[in-house]
Every structure is written in C-alpha cells, then in structure tokens.
Enzyme design. Structure first.
Site, mmCIF file in Angstrom:
data_model
loop_
_atom_site.group_PDB
_atom_site.id
_atom_site.type_symbol
_atom_site.label_atom_id
_atom_site.label_comp_id
_atom_site.label_asym_id
_atom_site.label_seq_id
_atom_site.Cartn_x
_atom_site.Cartn_y
_atom_site.Cartn_z
ATOM 1 N N ARG A 148 0.856 -1.188 0.000
ATOM 2 C CA ARG A 148 0.000 0.000 0.000
ATOM 3 C C ARG A 148 0.885 1.229 0.000
ATOM 4 O O ARG A 148 1.805 1.332 0.809
ATOM 5 C CB ARG A 148 -0.859 -0.047 1.272
ATOM 6 C CG ARG A 148 -1.928 0.993 1.332
ATOM 7 C CD ARG A 148 -2.629 0.967 2.684
ATOM 8 N NE ARG A 148 -2.002 1.896 3.605
ATOM 9 C CZ ARG A 148 -2.562 2.304 4.745
ATOM 10 N NH1 ARG A 148 -3.745 1.840 5.115
ATOM 11 N NH2 ARG A 148 -1.949 3.161 5.529
ATOM 12 N N TYR A 160 -2.945 11.090 6.603
ATOM 13 C CA TYR A 160 -3.254 9.740 7.051
ATOM 14 C C TYR A 160 -2.220 8.734 6.543
ATOM 15 O O TYR A 160 -1.838 8.772 5.366
ATOM 16 C CB TYR A 160 -4.656 9.294 6.579
ATOM 17 C CG TYR A 160 -4.762 7.818 6.716
ATOM 18 C CD1 TYR A 160 -4.925 7.260 7.980
ATOM 19 C CD2 TYR A 160 -4.535 6.962 5.642
ATOM 20 C CE1 TYR A 160 -4.890 5.894 8.148
ATOM 21 C CE2 TYR A 160 -4.502 5.609 5.804
ATOM 22 C CZ TYR A 160 -4.687 5.081 7.062
ATOM 23 O OH TYR A 160 -4.626 3.734 7.238
ATOM 24 N N ASP A 211 -5.184 3.818 0.400
ATOM 25 C CA ASP A 211 -6.271 4.021 1.363
ATOM 26 C C ASP A 211 -6.635 5.507 1.400
ATOM 27 O O ASP A 211 -5.799 6.341 1.760
ATOM 28 C CB ASP A 211 -5.782 3.554 2.747
ATOM 29 C CG ASP A 211 -6.897 3.479 3.775
ATOM 30 O OD1 ASP A 211 -8.013 3.950 3.481
ATOM 31 O OD2 ASP A 211 -6.636 2.946 4.877
ATOM 32 N N HIS A 213 -9.035 6.598 3.305
ATOM 33 C CA HIS A 213 -9.427 6.771 4.710
ATOM 34 C C HIS A 213 -10.647 7.672 4.859
ATOM 35 O O HIS A 213 -10.652 8.614 5.661
ATOM 36 C CB HIS A 213 -8.236 7.277 5.545
ATOM 37 C CG HIS A 213 -8.155 6.590 6.872
ATOM 38 N ND1 HIS A 213 -8.420 7.214 8.064
ATOM 39 C CD2 HIS A 213 -7.854 5.320 7.187
ATOM 40 C CE1 HIS A 213 -8.279 6.367 9.059
ATOM 41 N NE2 HIS A 213 -7.936 5.194 8.555
ATOM 42 N N GLU A 237 -9.125 2.062 -1.319
ATOM 43 C CA GLU A 237 -9.832 1.695 -0.075
ATOM 44 C C GLU A 237 -10.564 2.876 0.545
ATOM 45 O O GLU A 237 -10.059 3.995 0.534
ATOM 46 C CB GLU A 237 -8.763 1.167 0.889
ATOM 47 C CG GLU A 237 -9.272 0.855 2.282
ATOM 48 C CD GLU A 237 -8.143 0.379 3.183
ATOM 49 O OE1 GLU A 237 -7.118 -0.130 2.660
ATOM 50 O OE2 GLU A 237 -8.276 0.517 4.402
ATOM 51 N N GLU A 263 -13.321 -1.735 6.917
ATOM 52 C CA GLU A 263 -12.577 -2.045 8.146
ATOM 53 C C GLU A 263 -13.327 -1.606 9.398
ATOM 54 O O GLU A 263 -13.084 -2.132 10.472
ATOM 55 C CB GLU A 263 -11.166 -1.427 8.097
ATOM 56 C CG GLU A 263 -11.166 0.082 8.135
ATOM 57 C CD GLU A 263 -9.765 0.684 7.994
ATOM 58 O OE1 GLU A 263 -8.969 0.144 7.219
ATOM 59 O OE2 GLU A 263 -9.490 1.680 8.673
ATOM 60 N N ARG A 284 -13.604 -5.517 3.597
ATOM 61 C CA ARG A 284 -12.505 -5.441 4.564
ATOM 62 C C ARG A 284 -12.910 -5.710 6.011
ATOM 63 O O ARG A 284 -12.153 -5.453 6.943
ATOM 64 C CB ARG A 284 -11.844 -4.063 4.456
ATOM 65 C CG ARG A 284 -10.890 -4.056 3.295
ATOM 66 C CD ARG A 284 -10.132 -2.796 3.136
ATOM 67 N NE ARG A 284 -9.481 -2.251 4.304
ATOM 68 C CZ ARG A 284 -8.407 -2.785 4.888
ATOM 69 N NH1 ARG A 284 -7.874 -3.886 4.433
ATOM 70 N NH2 ARG A 284 -7.874 -2.195 5.941
ATOM 71 N N GLU A 340 -4.342 -7.726 4.986
ATOM 72 C CA GLU A 340 -3.398 -6.686 5.418
ATOM 73 C C GLU A 340 -2.528 -7.239 6.549
ATOM 74 O O GLU A 340 -3.022 -7.946 7.418
ATOM 75 C CB GLU A 340 -4.190 -5.468 5.920
ATOM 76 C CG GLU A 340 -3.318 -4.307 6.373
ATOM 77 C CD GLU A 340 -4.162 -3.113 6.845
ATOM 78 O OE1 GLU A 340 -5.385 -3.281 7.051
ATOM 79 O OE2 GLU A 340 -3.593 -2.022 7.002
ATOM 80 N N TRP A 403 -11.415 11.608 9.951
ATOM 81 C CA TRP A 403 -9.995 11.284 10.050
ATOM 82 C C TRP A 403 -9.705 10.044 9.206
ATOM 83 O O TRP A 403 -10.482 9.143 9.098
ATOM 84 C CB TRP A 403 -9.560 10.998 11.494
ATOM 85 C CG TRP A 403 -8.138 10.543 11.478
ATOM 86 C CD1 TRP A 403 -7.034 11.284 11.172
ATOM 87 C CD2 TRP A 403 -7.661 9.201 11.708
ATOM 88 N NE1 TRP A 403 -5.910 10.506 11.212
ATOM 89 C CE2 TRP A 403 -6.271 9.218 11.530
ATOM 90 C CE3 TRP A 403 -8.292 8.002 12.041
ATOM 91 C CZ2 TRP A 403 -5.469 8.080 11.674
ATOM 92 C CZ3 TRP A 403 -7.519 6.869 12.183
ATOM 93 C CH2 TRP A 403 -6.110 6.907 12.005
HETATM 94 O O1 KDG Z 1 -7.277 1.843 14.403
HETATM 95 C C1 KDG Z 1 -7.483 2.379 13.138
HETATM 96 C C2 KDG Z 1 -6.486 1.834 12.164
HETATM 97 O O2 KDG Z 1 -6.385 0.448 12.250
HETATM 98 C C3 KDG Z 1 -6.806 2.236 10.742
HETATM 99 O O3 KDG Z 1 -6.685 3.628 10.634
HETATM 100 C C4 KDG Z 1 -5.868 1.545 9.795
HETATM 101 O O4 KDG Z 1 -7.010 2.352 7.866
HETATM 102 C C5 KDG Z 1 -6.277 1.546 8.380
HETATM 103 C C6 KDG Z 1 -5.740 0.450 7.569
HETATM 104 O O5 KDG Z 1 -6.163 0.360 6.422
HETATM 105 O O6 KDG Z 1 -4.906 -0.297 8.067
HETATM 106 MG MG MG Z 2 -7.851 1.531 6.029
#
Ligand code: KDG
Ligand code: MG
Length: 403
Positions: A148, A160, A211, A213, A237, A263, A284, A340, A403
């Site tokens: 990634r 991020y 990602d 995020h 992602e 996630e 995810r 991951e 975030w």
């Molecule tokens: O606790 C939050 C994290 O695990 C997250 O921000 C990680 O986005 C993430 C990832 O794809 O690993």
């Molecule tokens: Mg993520």
C-alpha cells in the site's frame, strides 16, 4: 462436553493497548480471543467483564453458534463496534478451544486449506513520494507481492498513513486526540503522481493499493478512481464514508479502479447492499470488529455469491490473536482476496507467541491445534494500560472532518 468454568479479560500495553479474553474449561483447555477496539479499549473490556462473562459460565464451549446467537440476539441491543468486538473475542476463544480439543488447527475445522498461504500487503509510507517508493522497495526485498502506498501531501503538515514507524502502524497517541489538518484538493492533486512514479520505479508485478481513509465525497472519489486507472491499482480503499452504502453507486458508475471498504464495519448489514449490488470488489470487515470467525464467514459467504473477495483489515492495532484468526479464516475461505499485515513490535510478539509465519509474500497460520497463538500473562502484566486516542481531523478553515 467441555464446560466453561471461567473467563477473564487481560489488558496489556506492550507498546500499544491490547484487550484479550481468556476462556477456561473444565477439561484443562483454554482459548484466547482478541477484543481490541483502538482508542475505546476499556469499553469492550467492561462489556465483556460486566455483561458477557457472567452469561458464559457453565455453558458448553463446543456450542459456538448457539453462544454467538445468544450474545447477539440476547443482548436486544444488536450490532455496534463494542458489542461485536466482545462477541468476536468470545467466538475466537471458542474456536481456539474447539481446535485444541480436536487436536487440529482451526482452518482444518473450517473446511481445510483452499490455498498454500494468504497473500498479504504492508504499508509503504513516506513524507514524500521518493521516500514512499524507497519503503516500497524494502517490502519488495522482503518478498511482499503487494504494498500500500501512502505519501505526505505537499502543503499539509501531516496526512493519514504517514508516520515515523517503518514496519508498524501506530496512529493512536497521547492523553487527548491529536488534531490534524486536511485539504482534499491538495490530496487529489498529489495521488496520481505517487502512483505514476510508483509504477515507474516498482514495475507492474507488484500489486499496489491505496487508502483514502474516508476522506472524499462520492464524486471526488469517482474522479480519483478515474485518475488512477492507468496505474492498475489492486484496490482503492475507503473512498468515501460508507454509512451511506448507496453512495458507492456513483463511484462505481465512473471508474473501473477496484474498490475496497469495510474495516470499520461490524455486521453483515453494514455491507449487504454494497455486496448485493456489486458496488465493491473487496470486503474489509475483520474477525475482531465484525463478530468473530463465525460472523465473518457469513459475510464471506454472501460476498462469494457476488464475486466480492475478502481483504481483511490487519493494522498493528489488531492483536496477534486476531492475525492468527484472520489467517485460519483466510486460508480456508473460497473467495479470499488479500490480507493486510502490519507487523507487531518485538514486545508485542513476545507477549503473544504465535505459530503463524511469513514467506515469499504469503502467510500461513501454522499447524498447531487451535488458533496457534497464546498470551504470556506474566509478561503481559508488566505493561500497564495507557490511554491513547486516534487523531481527529479538521479542514484548513477549522471545520471538523473525517480522520
Ligand atoms: O485503528 C485504526 C487503524 O487500524 C486504521 O486507521 C488503519 O485504515 C487503516 C488500515 O487500512 O490499516
Ligand atoms: Mg484503512
């Protein structure tokens, strides 16, 4: 029948906080489950200790499905990350017990291996593009087949995924949440260049992921997906916050870049529409935040009908117990995509001795009976809980953002 005689929560912080459930039976066999919810750990610990554990004592540890249903339907208040992480911990511990009593690794109880190992990806991140590419080259040397890429954004102090840590991922810190500053337009300008230079330097054999995020609107995400098409990403992602599952329709209509999300999901209901309408390519959801092996298998079953593959979350804040459970799940499930894998620190690995291993970009859960992971309680007791928060994020004018 193996009767549950006791259960307790172990809180430890070998560099970061982890919550582990240990369930004991009258047959001298115990199981462990991960219940770590980053930044909100003690809420799950209390849910387990104050509400779940009293209901477990005296039950038949072999009745995994019935106990799952009892905790899910019996709470009346269904779903939510706290409840589902607690149920996940019970579920993992019960699969661990069942495997140990059967003398088999858990993946054998799930139908056996469907592949030789689980392809994993790590995070290459840097303050600028060239540093990110250097990091990715290190992963290539380790044998990873997928990486990634995240890079600092010109004009923004922090972004991020970019941290000082090279092989761990640790955004939770401090006595109160850190505040970071965000500009989507600056970000959108920088990402295509990252992947163009990434492909030039790394070639086309390595799978590349990114990602977002949860930071784009659907139309911004659609444009980003289009801009990244020439670089053939493995996935994009969390392109937009997925509370609104239908929002992915708009992204999907505009781009062929594969999409991954989930996630932060904790139940099949969070992704039902995304899967049934084939709005994503990878789901995810993880073993710890989505109700354990039992519920994740249900999600994977639904996903399989629609050619959606798994791509479980596996950042450093998911303990080695989760990692082990994810690998038993991943090696057995027919529609595995990728896992991951952000490594744990040596302190964490010492607290959680484990049988899983990494070779040539693939991970294997090992063949020890059960999950093949343990907790060294003596070592764990030496690390006291340390409150830490995930950061919060504001736009440049101060508006509170994702975030
Ligand atoms: O606790 C939050 C994290 O695990 C997250 O921000 C990680 O986005 C993430 C990832 O794809 O690993
Ligand atoms: Mg993520």
């Amino acid at each position: 029948m193996p009767t549950i005689t006791s259960a307790r929560v172990i809180v430890t912080c070998p560099g970061r906080n982890f919550i582990t459930l240990k369930i004991e039976t009258d047959q001298g066999v115990y199981g462990v489950g991960d219940a770590t919810l980053n930044g909100r750990e003690l809420a799950v610990a209390s849910y387990l200790t104050d509400h779940v554990i009293p209901c477990l004592i005296g039950r038949d540890a072999h009745r995994i499905e019935d106990i799952w249903q009892y905790l899910y339907k019996g709470a009346y208040w269904r779903r939510g990350p706290v409840t589902m992480s607690a149920i996940a911990a019970v579920d993992m511990a019960l699969w661990d017990i069942k495997g140990k009593l059967a003398g088999l690794p858990v993946y054998q109880l799930l139908g056996g291996a469907s592949r030789e190992g689980c392809m994993v990806y790590g995070h290459a991140n840097g303050s600028d593009i060239s540093e990110t590419i250097e990091r990715a080259q290190e992963y290539l040397e380790f044998g990873y087949k997928a990486v990634r890429l995240q890079s600092g954004v010109p004009g923004l102090k922090a972004t991020y995924g970019v941290s000082g840590e090279r092989f761990y991922y640790e955004p939770a810190k401090g006595n109160l949440p850190d505040e970071t500053c965000w500009s989507t337009s600056k970000y959108l300008r920088s990402v295509p260049e990252l992947f163009q230079k990434g492909r030039d330097a790394l070639g086309w054999d390595l799978h590349l992921l990114h990602d977002v995020h949860h930071r784009c609107t659907p139309i911004e995400a659609a444009r980003l997906g289009k801009d990244l098409e020439p670089y053939r990403l493995f996935w994009l992602e969390d392109a937009t916050p997925a509370e609104d599952q239908a929002a992915f329709r708009l992204i999907r209509q505009h781009t062929t870049t594969p999409l991954a999300v989930g996630e932060i999901f904790n139940s099949i209901w969070d992704c039902k529409q995304l899967i049934e309408e084939q709005l994503i390519d990878y789901i995810r959801a993880t073993v710890v935040h989505a109700g354990g092996i039992t519920h994740l298998r249900r999600i994977a079953g639904l996903a399989d009908l629609y050619q959606v593959r798994t791509g479980c979350h596996g950042a450093t804040d998911l303990s080695p117990v989760s990692m082990a459970a994810a690998l038993h799940f991943g090696i057995s499930v027919p529609n595995f995509g990728i896992q991951e894998y952000m490594r744990h620190t040596p302190e964490t690995d010492a607290v959680f001795p484990h049988a899983y291993s990494f070779q040539d970009g693939l991970m294997h859960p090992g063949d020890k009976p059960g999950l093949g992971v343990d907790i060294d309680e003596k070592l764990a007791a030496g690390y006291e809980y340390n409150r830490a928060y995930l950061p919060v994020n504001r736009l440049e004018d101060g508006t509170m953002f994702n975030w």
